[in-house]
Write an enzyme that holds these catalytic residues in place. Structure first.
Site, mmCIF file in Angstrom:
data_model
loop_
_atom_site.group_PDB
_atom_site.id
_atom_site.type_symbol
_atom_site.label_atom_id
_atom_site.label_comp_id
_atom_site.label_asym_id
_atom_site.label_seq_id
_atom_site.Cartn_x
_atom_site.Cartn_y
_atom_site.Cartn_z
ATOM 1 C CD GLU A 29 -2.720 -1.581 2.621
ATOM 2 O OE1 GLU A 29 -2.173 -0.958 3.468
ATOM 3 O OE2 GLU A 29 -2.956 -2.643 2.535
ATOM 4 C CG LEU A 56 -6.885 0.202 1.998
ATOM 5 C CD1 LEU A 56 -7.776 0.871 2.537
ATOM 6 C CD2 LEU A 56 -5.552 0.192 2.717
ATOM 7 C CD GLU A 58 -3.802 -5.106 4.688
ATOM 8 O OE1 GLU A 58 -3.481 -3.553 4.682
ATOM 9 O OE2 GLU A 58 -4.810 -5.549 4.882
ATOM 10 C CD GLN A 80 1.028 1.711 4.739
ATOM 11 O OE1 GLN A 80 -0.108 1.960 5.353
ATOM 12 N NE2 GLN A 80 1.135 2.629 3.573
ATOM 13 C CE1 TYR A 86 0.523 -11.339 15.562
ATOM 14 C CE2 TYR A 86 -1.029 -9.353 16.002
ATOM 15 C CZ TYR A 86 0.242 -10.315 16.235
ATOM 16 O OH TYR A 86 1.215 -9.898 17.142
ATOM 17 C CG HIS A 128 -0.960 1.116 14.956
ATOM 18 N ND1 HIS A 128 -2.068 1.097 15.742
ATOM 19 C CD2 HIS A 128 -0.999 1.701 13.768
ATOM 20 C CE1 HIS A 128 -3.194 1.438 14.633
ATOM 21 N NE2 HIS A 128 -2.281 1.750 13.432
#
Length: 320
Positions: A29, A56, A58, A80, A86, A128
């Site tokens: 992305e 978008l 993955e 990113q 996961y 994150h």
């Protein structure tokens, strides 16, 4: 002498390999824009057909990379956020990783999974801030966590050239790091550890950005003990020979690892050392707590991460 940044090293490795091998391509992305700097300018240099912005999804483009690799390409997939792994773990662990094994080597899947900004992002919370390299090591995927710009360059080259899937984790705390380089850079073999500091009293095995923490503590405690600092560089496969040689010299071991304590890399190194190395005292490990989920609050974020003070305590415990 050349001033090399960590991000610049990864960018240069990608640029060099794309110039050397036309099969190397980049999926992800916003990779044409290159928000981290790793992929910026590659589309202009090598063509937009080789640096492809993905939607978008993955799971979709991770599967696309598997197919492209099986068809003869060498994709580098840029994620990113580390927790996106996961979402795509089935595509990586159950598909790409197993094709070569389940076809008796008739099919290879040379994909590189690049994870910039892995680990804590200082206030960006749980989704994150994971650092799941132990998960990839557990299922047998070749996995590297470079600790210096020169190693980032060399390990990235080796990852792209390898015939199997390789995960490259880029710790957030190293993305601003730099190094003065003398001489030419080249590939760093996968499965080769690096001794950053020689010592005789205790071995510290540190992963990724924690190598710098270990080196700082070793210098701080130089009057108390001679501390050897070893960086595995590749967390799977681990260079047990180098680790064993170091522990045979020092007889003591502390592992500093940024994964969660339960089933983490630190536990595996400690267990193997207890089984196979000649230790004079029980080893220690410094890691995140069991099941750690990084919160938004910055003070709590930092409190859950392995620290220099924890390492000092572990070192003094094994040196008693």
């Amino acid at each position: 002498m050349t001033h090399l940044t960590y991000i610049g090293a990864l960018h240069q490795a990608l640029h060099d390999e794309m110039g050397r091998d036309e099969r190397v391509c980049v999926f992800g992305e916003d990779v044409r824009l290159g928000l981290t700097g790793i992929t910026s300018g590659l589309a202009a240099a090598h063509g937009e057909d080789r640096v492809v912005d993905m939607p978008l999804s993955e799971q979709g483009f991770t599967s696309l990379a598997t197919g492209a690799a099986m068809a003869g390409q060498r994709p580098v997939v840029d994620y990113q956020i580390p927790s996106l792994l996961y979402l795509v773990f089935e595509q990586i662990a159950n598909q790409a990783h197993k094709f070569s094994l389940m076809t008796g080597g008739q099919v290879s899947v040379p994909v590189t999974y690049l994870v910039p900004g892995s680990g804590s992002r200082s206030g960006m919370a749980g989704q994150h801030s994971d650092h799941p390299y132990s998960l990839f090591a557990h299922v047998g995927i070749k996995t590297v966590v470079p600790a210096t710009p020169s190693d980032a360059y060399g390990l990235m080259l080796s990852a792209i050239r390898d015939p199997d899937p390789v995960a490259v984790f880029v710790p957030t705390f190293l993305m601003g790091a730099a190094e003065e380089i003398t001489g030419e850079l080249g590939p760093v073999p996968l499965g080769s550890a690096r001794v950053h500091r020689e010592g005789t009293d205790v071995t510290v095995v540190a992963v990724g950005h924690l190598v710098q923490t270990a080196l700082q503590v070793a210098a701080e405690l130089a009057d108390e003990a001679s501390i050897e600092v070893v960086d595995p560089r590749t967390v799977y496969p681990i260079d047990w020979a180098t680790l064993g040689t170091s522990v045979a010299k020092t007889g003591r071991l502390v592992v500093m690892d940024d994964s969660n304590r339960a089933c983490g890399l630190g536990g595996e190194i400690v267990a193997t050392a207890a089984e196979e190395f000649a230790l004079v005292t029980a080893p220690k490990r410094v890691s995140r707590p069991d099941g750690a989920v990084i919160p938004y609050a910055l003070a709590l974020d930092h409190a859950l991460l392995p620290s220099a003070q924890q390492l000092i305590g572990a070192l003094r415990a094994v040196l008693k």
